[in-house]
Design an enzyme around this catalytic site. Structure first.
Site, PDB file in Angstrom:
ATOM      1  N   GLU A 120      -1.845  -5.265   4.884  1.00  0.00           N
ATOM      2  CA  GLU A 120      -0.990  -4.348   5.055  1.00  0.00           C
ATOM      3  C   GLU A 120      -1.029  -3.215   6.154  1.00  0.00           C
ATOM      4  OE1 GLU A 120       0.727  -3.914   0.627  1.00  0.00           O
ATOM      5  OE2 GLU A 120      -1.067  -3.100   0.985  1.00  0.00           O
ATOM      6  N   CYS A 133      -1.523   3.215  10.629  1.00  0.00           N
ATOM      7  CA  CYS A 133      -2.780   2.968   9.850  1.00  0.00           C
ATOM      8  C   CYS A 133      -2.863   1.365   9.916  1.00  0.00           C
ATOM      9  CB  CYS A 133      -2.861   3.463   8.595  1.00  0.00           C
ATOM     10  SG  CYS A 133      -3.998   3.141   7.439  1.00  0.00           S
ATOM     11  N   CYS A 140     -12.038  -6.781   2.134  1.00  0.00           N
ATOM     12  CA  CYS A 140     -12.966  -5.920   2.525  1.00  0.00           C
ATOM     13  C   CYS A 140     -14.227  -6.290   1.636  1.00  0.00           C
ATOM     14  CB  CYS A 140     -12.659  -4.470   2.294  1.00  0.00           C
ATOM     15  SG  CYS A 140     -13.953  -3.148   3.121  1.00  0.00           S
ATOM     16  N   CYS A 144     -16.531  -0.852  -2.476  1.00  0.00           N
ATOM     17  CA  CYS A 144     -16.675   0.577  -2.979  1.00  0.00           C
ATOM     18  C   CYS A 144     -15.875   0.422  -4.232  1.00  0.00           C
ATOM     19  CB  CYS A 144     -15.898   1.695  -1.781  1.00  0.00           C
ATOM     20  SG  CYS A 144     -16.762   1.757  -0.320  1.00  0.00           S
ATOM     21  N   CYS A 147     -11.804   1.943  -4.700  1.00  0.00           N
ATOM     22  CA  CYS A 147     -10.769   1.479  -3.384  1.00  0.00           C
ATOM     23  C   CYS A 147     -10.462   0.249  -3.793  1.00  0.00           C
ATOM     24  CB  CYS A 147     -11.510   1.451  -2.065  1.00  0.00           C
ATOM     25  SG  CYS A 147     -10.434   0.783  -0.616  1.00  0.00           S
ATOM     26  N   CYS A 375      -4.558   6.003   1.123  1.00  0.00           N
ATOM     27  CA  CYS A 375      -6.087   5.789   1.247  1.00  0.00           C
ATOM     28  C   CYS A 375      -6.448   4.916   0.023  1.00  0.00           C
ATOM     29  CB  CYS A 375      -6.785   6.739   1.512  1.00  0.00           C
ATOM     30  SG  CYS A 375      -6.450   8.038   2.903  1.00  0.00           S
TER      31      CYS A 375
HETATM   32  N1  SAH Z   1     -13.543   0.694   5.389  1.00  0.00           N
HETATM   33  C1  SAH Z   1     -13.377   2.042   5.979  1.00  0.00           C
HETATM   34  C2  SAH Z   1     -11.913   2.196   6.064  1.00  0.00           C
HETATM   35  C3  SAH Z   1     -11.497   2.519   4.711  1.00  0.00           C
HETATM   36  S1  SAH Z   1      -9.899   3.401   4.247  1.00  0.00           S
HETATM   37  C4  SAH Z   1     -13.901   3.130   5.546  1.00  0.00           C
HETATM   38  O1  SAH Z   1     -14.565   3.000   4.359  1.00  0.00           O
HETATM   39  O2  SAH Z   1     -13.984   4.301   6.107  1.00  0.00           O
HETATM   40  C5  SAH Z   1      -9.973   5.015   4.745  1.00  0.00           C
HETATM   41  C6  SAH Z   1     -10.522   5.922   3.905  1.00  0.00           C
HETATM   42  O3  SAH Z   1      -9.967   6.036   2.339  1.00  0.00           O
HETATM   43  C7  SAH Z   1     -11.948   5.914   3.395  1.00  0.00           C
HETATM   44  O4  SAH Z   1     -12.496   7.124   3.536  1.00  0.00           O
HETATM   45  C8  SAH Z   1     -12.081   5.421   2.261  1.00  0.00           C
HETATM   46  O5  SAH Z   1     -13.390   5.660   1.531  1.00  0.00           O
HETATM   47  C9  SAH Z   1     -10.910   6.371   1.428  1.00  0.00           C
HETATM   48  N2  SAH Z   1     -10.556   5.776   0.245  1.00  0.00           N
HETATM   49  C10 SAH Z   1     -10.659   4.593  -0.309  1.00  0.00           C
HETATM   50  N3  SAH Z   1     -10.195   4.545  -1.767  1.00  0.00           N
HETATM   51  C11 SAH Z   1      -9.596   5.588  -2.000  1.00  0.00           C
HETATM   52  C12 SAH Z   1      -9.038   6.251  -2.924  1.00  0.00           C
HETATM   53  N4  SAH Z   1      -8.785   5.529  -4.220  1.00  0.00           N
HETATM   54  N5  SAH Z   1      -8.470   7.527  -2.887  1.00  0.00           N
HETATM   55  C13 SAH Z   1      -8.560   8.050  -1.731  1.00  0.00           C
HETATM   56  N6  SAH Z   1      -9.312   7.682  -0.769  1.00  0.00           N
HETATM   57  C14 SAH Z   1      -9.844   6.430  -0.776  1.00  0.00           C
END
Ligand code: SAH
Length: 383
Positions: A120, A133, A140, A144, A147, A375
């Site tokens: 996406e 974005c 991934c 985490c 996420c 995010c």
């Molecule tokens: N893999 C990269 C890009 C990920 S997305 C990274 O980890 O930085 C970008 C941001 O969204 C990251 O900071 C990630 O930790 C955050 N993110 C992931 N899940 C989220 C959620 N449920 N709510 C808010 N931010 C989130």
């Protein structure tokens, strides 16, 4: 600023793979001009027995005119057009669905790649800018737990052209006036979609080069408008600092102490908070670009006052020369997650304590939340 530069990139101890190795023999995405520099494009045409000088015209159609219909490429000889397009502009992906929010100014697109993998991308238009974005991997591998993308695991790395194409698609939609606000252009690109960009390092660097190369070899964007967001693959952060392209680095820290960060960002068991923040500081020092610390605010987990103080202290220990700012992200809901967003009062207190330590702090908006486009919400399923 502190005058103790790190000697070398520290190496970690656990076994989480830093670079995803594609299984041997797996079919690769179609080769496309966006995978190659101008010399490579010319060479590829010649490999196909076609005139190399046509590469420039094809690049102009793709990057400058944003044309996707071969019928409109009337400067190419009709008899050769199909072969030229087939060689350098093969179809990379098909849009399956676009969801809109914010009166059409936020658009999330679900793409199907050549092998059926789904990713996406999200276009967000603001009065003064338009941000694309993009995803850099299908899925991934960083796991985490808060996420949505992290829950599905990694399918594969995307190619440079597959990443670039998401930006070009957004550029086309804006140029053609399909997004409310009149014709426009993509001013910013953030690697904050699906995937860990620094785990697909080569393709991401290729993408940054295509985005910043002057038109018509690339899109001619400013590196300052590009942000690479990472969980903190420390050796890759050092490597990125040495590329000489001043993109903005965003570090997903989410906790200032190893005990909690080990749980929230599992790669922390390999690279500690101290090693990770030092790499980010080195990035700021080398590139003169202010680093952004991302911190998703989770109620009762990482949002306590003492953690704000500790975060402030950790960042301040590298000096107060403006090398860093904190971007708090209200936690977005994901299926099955046991965590919820922080109380607004706790969020305000967190901001206050960071600012009291001299750390500029902003709170990210939650654009696209109702279309699961914010995010951490990208999961790419067809239903
Ligand atoms: N893999 C990269 C890009 C990920 S997305 C990274 O980890 O930085 C970008 C941001 O969204 C990251 O900071 C990630 O930790 C955050 N993110 C992931 N899940 C989220 C959620 N449920 N709510 C808010 N931010 C989130």
């Amino acid at each position: 600023m502190s005058e103790t530069p790190p000697a070398t990139a520290p190496s970690g101890a656990t076994t989480l793979p830093l670079v995803f190795e594609e299984p041997r023999g797996r079919k690769k995405p179609p080769r496309h001009l966006a995978d190659l520099d101008p010399a490579g494009r010319k060479a590829l045409l010649e490999e196909h027995g076609l005139p190399g000088f046509r590469a420039k015209q094809l690049s102009t159609h793709y990057f400058a005119r944003l044309v996707d219909d071969p019928e409109q490429m009337t400067d190419l000889p009709a008899a050769q057009r199909a072969d030229l397009v087939q060689a350098l502009l093969p179809e990379l992906m098909t849009p399956l669905r676009t969801l809109e929010a914010d009166k059409g100014t936020t658009r999330k697109t679900l793409w199907k790649l050549f092998d059926g993998a789904l990713v996406e991308s999200v276009l967000m238009r603001y009065p003064d800018r338009a941000t694309m974005c993009v995803s850099s991997q299908a899925g991934c591998g960083m796991a985490c737990p808060f996420c949505a993308t992290g829950q599905g695991g990694l399918q594969r790395n995307m190619s440079t052209a597959e990443i670039v194409e998401q930006v070009v698609a957004g550029a086309r939609a804006l140029a053609r006036g399909e997004v409310p606000g009149g014709p426009g252009r993509v001013s910013n690109v953030v690697f904050m979609g699906m995937g860990e960009p620094l785990a697909n390092y080569k393709a991401v660097i290729g993408t940054i080069r295509r985005l910043t190369d002057p038109s018509p070899d690339g899109l001619g964007m400013s590196a300052r408008g590009i942000t690479v967001s990472t969980v903190g693959l420390v050796p890759r952060i050092y490597q990125l600092a040495d590329e000489g392209i001043p993109v903005t680095l965003a570090l997903s820290l989410h906790a200032p102490d190893d005990e909690l960060r080990n749980e929230l960002v599992p790669i922390n068991t390999r690279f500690s908070v101290a090693e990770t923040v030092e790499a980010a500081w080195n990035y700021a020092r080398t590139t003169k670009r202010r680093v952004s610390i991302e911190y998703a605010m989770m109620r009762g987990i990482n949002d306590q006052g003492h953690r704000a103080d500790l975060l402030g202290d950790v960042l301040r220990s590298y000096g107060d020369w403006g090398w860093v700012h904190v971007n708090l992200i209200p936690l977005n809901p994901t299926p099955g997650s046991k965590w919820t967003a922080s109380d607004p009062a706790d969020e305000r207190e967190f901001v206050r304590r960071l600012e009291a330590k001299g750390i500029p702090t902003t709170v990210r908006d939650t654009r696209g939340r109702e279309i699961d486009g914010a995010c951490g919400q990208l999961a790419a399923t067809e239903d």
